[in-house]
Design a protein around this motif. Structure first.
Motif, PDB file in Angstrom:
ATOM      1  N   THR A 123      -3.037   1.241   1.513  1.00  0.00           N
ATOM      2  CA  THR A 123      -2.882   1.710   0.132  1.00  0.00           C
ATOM      3  C   THR A 123      -2.246   3.089   0.089  1.00  0.00           C
ATOM      4  N   LEU A 124      -2.740   4.017   0.904  1.00  0.00           N
ATOM      5  CA  LEU A 124      -2.189   5.379   0.900  1.00  0.00           C
ATOM      6  C   LEU A 124      -0.730   5.386   1.355  1.00  0.00           C
ATOM      7  N   SER A 125      -0.429   4.597   2.378  1.00  0.00           N
ATOM      8  CA  SER A 125       0.938   4.535   2.871  1.00  0.00           C
ATOM      9  C   SER A 125       1.884   4.040   1.784  1.00  0.00           C
ATOM     10  N   HIS A 126       1.462   3.008   1.056  1.00  0.00           N
ATOM     11  CA  HIS A 126       2.311   2.452   0.006  1.00  0.00           C
ATOM     12  C   HIS A 126       2.406   3.384  -1.201  1.00  0.00           C
ATOM     13  N   LEU A 127       1.345   4.130  -1.472  1.00  0.00           N
ATOM     14  CA  LEU A 127       1.410   5.113  -2.561  1.00  0.00           C
ATOM     15  C   LEU A 127       2.478   6.165  -2.270  1.00  0.00           C
ATOM     16  N   LEU A 128       2.519   6.631  -1.034  1.00  0.00           N
ATOM     17  CA  LEU A 128       3.452   7.690  -0.676  1.00  0.00           C
ATOM     18  C   LEU A 128       4.887   7.209  -0.598  1.00  0.00           C
ATOM     19  N   THR A 129       5.080   5.925  -0.272  1.00  0.00           N
ATOM     20  CA  THR A 129       6.438   5.387  -0.160  1.00  0.00           C
ATOM     21  C   THR A 129       6.883   4.676  -1.437  1.00  0.00           C
ATOM     22  N   GLN A 148      -7.657  -4.934  13.794  1.00  0.00           N
ATOM     23  CA  GLN A 148      -8.001  -5.672  15.006  1.00  0.00           C
ATOM     24  C   GLN A 148      -6.698  -5.973  15.739  1.00  0.00           C
ATOM     25  N   GLU A 149      -6.814  -6.403  16.971  1.00  0.00           N
ATOM     26  CA  GLU A 149      -5.629  -6.537  17.818  1.00  0.00           C
ATOM     27  C   GLU A 149      -4.588  -7.477  17.217  1.00  0.00           C
ATOM     28  N   LYS A 150      -5.022  -8.516  16.505  1.00  0.00           N
ATOM     29  CA  LYS A 150      -4.064  -9.495  16.000  1.00  0.00           C
ATOM     30  C   LYS A 150      -3.208  -8.962  14.847  1.00  0.00           C
ATOM     31  N   ASN A 151      -3.635  -7.898  14.186  1.00  0.00           N
ATOM     32  CA  ASN A 151      -2.784  -7.293  13.147  1.00  0.00           C
ATOM     33  C   ASN A 151      -2.455  -5.841  13.491  1.00  0.00           C
ATOM     34  N   LEU A 152      -2.428  -5.559  14.793  1.00  0.00           N
ATOM     35  CA  LEU A 152      -2.206  -4.200  15.278  1.00  0.00           C
ATOM     36  C   LEU A 152      -0.890  -3.620  14.781  1.00  0.00           C
ATOM     37  N   GLU A 153       0.178  -4.398  14.839  1.00  0.00           N
ATOM     38  CA  GLU A 153       1.501  -3.863  14.494  1.00  0.00           C
ATOM     39  C   GLU A 153       1.568  -3.410  13.035  1.00  0.00           C
ATOM     40  N   THR A 154       0.986  -4.216  12.138  1.00  0.00           N
ATOM     41  CA  THR A 154       0.988  -3.840  10.723  1.00  0.00           C
ATOM     42  C   THR A 154       0.179  -2.571  10.501  1.00  0.00           C
ATOM     43  N   CYS A 155      -1.000  -2.513  11.099  1.00  0.00           N
ATOM     44  CA  CYS A 155      -1.856  -1.325  10.950  1.00  0.00           C
ATOM     45  C   CYS A 155      -1.193  -0.086  11.531  1.00  0.00           C
ATOM     46  N   ARG A 156      -0.557  -0.255  12.678  1.00  0.00           N
ATOM     47  CA  ARG A 156       0.109   0.883  13.326  1.00  0.00           C
ATOM     48  C   ARG A 156       1.275   1.392  12.479  1.00  0.00           C
ATOM     49  N   GLU A 157       2.038   0.481  11.894  1.00  0.00           N
ATOM     50  CA  GLU A 157       3.169   0.903  11.083  1.00  0.00           C
ATOM     51  C   GLU A 157       2.699   1.646   9.828  1.00  0.00           C
ATOM     52  N   ARG A 160       1.424   5.034  11.022  1.00  0.00           N
ATOM     53  CA  ARG A 160       2.537   5.891  11.432  1.00  0.00           C
ATOM     54  C   ARG A 160       3.284   6.435  10.219  1.00  0.00           C
ATOM     55  N   CYS A 161       3.511   5.583   9.239  1.00  0.00           N
ATOM     56  CA  CYS A 161       4.177   6.011   8.007  1.00  0.00           C
ATOM     57  C   CYS A 161       3.359   7.088   7.302  1.00  0.00           C
ATOM     58  N   LEU A 162       2.055   6.878   7.189  1.00  0.00           N
ATOM     59  CA  LEU A 162       1.191   7.846   6.520  1.00  0.00           C
ATOM     60  C   LEU A 162       1.168   9.164   7.291  1.00  0.00           C
ATOM     61  N   SER A 163       1.133   9.088   8.608  1.00  0.00           N
ATOM     62  CA  SER A 163       1.126  10.304   9.414  1.00  0.00           C
ATOM     63  C   SER A 163       2.426  11.081   9.274  1.00  0.00           C
ATOM     64  N   GLN A 164       3.534  10.371   9.206  1.00  0.00           N
ATOM     65  CA  GLN A 164       4.819  11.049   9.072  1.00  0.00           C
ATOM     66  C   GLN A 164       4.945  11.761   7.734  1.00  0.00           C
ATOM     67  N   TYR A 165       4.391  11.166   6.687  1.00  0.00           N
ATOM     68  CA  TYR A 165       4.456  11.780   5.366  1.00  0.00           C
ATOM     69  C   TYR A 165       3.504  12.965   5.236  1.00  0.00           C
ATOM     70  N   THR A 166       2.370  12.905   5.921  1.00  0.00           N
ATOM     71  CA  THR A 166       1.323  13.917   5.722  1.00  0.00           C
ATOM     72  C   THR A 166       1.142  14.849   6.907  1.00  0.00           C
ATOM     73  N   ASP A 167       1.678  14.476   8.077  1.00  0.00           N
ATOM     74  CA  ASP A 167       1.437  15.165   9.345  1.00  0.00           C
ATOM     75  C   ASP A 167      -0.040  15.154   9.711  1.00  0.00           C
ATOM     76  N   ALA A 168      -0.793  14.215   9.184  1.00  0.00           N
ATOM     77  CA  ALA A 168      -2.214  14.104   9.493  1.00  0.00           C
ATOM     78  C   ALA A 168      -2.429  13.149  10.662  1.00  0.00           C
ATOM     79  N   PHE A 169      -3.559  13.331  11.339  1.00  0.00           N
ATOM     80  CA  PHE A 169      -4.027  12.360  12.320  1.00  0.00           C
ATOM     81  C   PHE A 169      -4.689  11.215  11.541  1.00  0.00           C
TER      82      PHE A 169
END
Length: 271
Positions: A123-129, A148-157, A160-169
């Protein structure tokens, strides 16, 4: 590295100001105390900034969405002082009120870390983009939206998007946990399914993240990783003790806090 992170907490004994979920406020205070920190919870806008100035870190938990003005005042003071500010976006997309609160917090404050489930981070990632793919997010996310491992790529993306916008961990909690900062990423396994059966396990992790970051300003990556690792380890040990004692979810909650106190502070004084 874990030992150094914990040693610094013992040395500094950080005080964390939390404007947090009323359902879990007691557990949030107790996890900080168990880990060797100090806790204060002041949600009145008239004193939030002043109280923050006496502390070493700040947690803003959207479970206290009615305290938005206090969150903003406290967050601006923590940013001015250079203290870590950690956001827990509880049910971020569940209502327009919460979405709007998130937009204000993200636009007016700088966050050191953000911890949520996969749905909340999405939700936060989509709000910012400004993405139209902005799904509802709840405290108890549907199975398909749990990290979970089976949706790892979606969660990671999303992280990563949220971190790039906010510089947060970014910490995405679930059956496995994901820690992301910019292009750094680590999946952390462990924990117990019982954590999802009690209120506040996520809120307590958020507090622990802030505590570790406050005591380790030069190494936030390992501070966040340590918080997640130690919480998972505590949950595993608590689950084994619960089973051995023929206990239930309340026993697990008690053992969870016990294990954190043993990991971070050693033997309890006086026992």
């Amino acid at each position: 590295m874990k030992d150094l992170i914990i040693k610094n907490i013992k040395k500094m004994e950080p005080k964390i100001h939390s404007i947090t979920n009323t359902i879990t406020i007691n557990d949030c205070a107790n996890i900080l105390l168990a880990a060797g920190g100090h806790a204060t919870m002041a949600s009145d806008p008239a004193e939030a900034a002043e109280m923050t100035s006496h502390c070493d870190g700040l947690v803003l938990n959207l479970g206290a969405v009615s305290s938005l003005e206090a969150m903003l005042a406290a967050g601006k003071e923590a940013n001015r002082l250079g203290h870590p500010v950690v956001l827990d976006p509880v049910a971020a997309g569940a209502t327009p009120l919460r979405k709007n609160a998130c937009q204000r917090l993200l636009s007016e404050l700088h966050f050191s870390a953000i911890r949520g489930n996969a749905s909340e981070i999405s939700t936060l990632s989509h709000l910012l983009t400004n993405s139209e793919d902005n799904a509802e997010s709840f405290v108890d996310a549907p199975e398909a939206e749990i990290m979970q491992e089976k949706n790892l790529e979606t969660c990671r993306e999303n992280a990563r998007c949220l971190s790039q916008y906010t510089d947060a961990f970014i910490v995405v909690s679930g059956k496995e946990d994901l820690v992301v900062h910019q292009d750094q990423c680590e999946m952390i396994r462990g924990g117990s399914p019982l954590s999802a059966r009690i209120t506040g396990s996520g809120c307590m992790l958020t507090e622990l993240i802030c505590l570790c970051m406050a005591a380790n300003p030069e190494d936030h990556w390992n501070a966040v990783r340590t918080a997640v690792h130690q919480m998972n380890l505590a949950a595993e040990k608590a689950a084994r003790k619960t089973q051995a004692a023929d206990g239930g979810t309340m026993s697990f909650r008690m053992y969870l806090i016990d294990e954190i106190s043993k990991q971070f502070t050693g033997e309890v004084p006086g026992l």
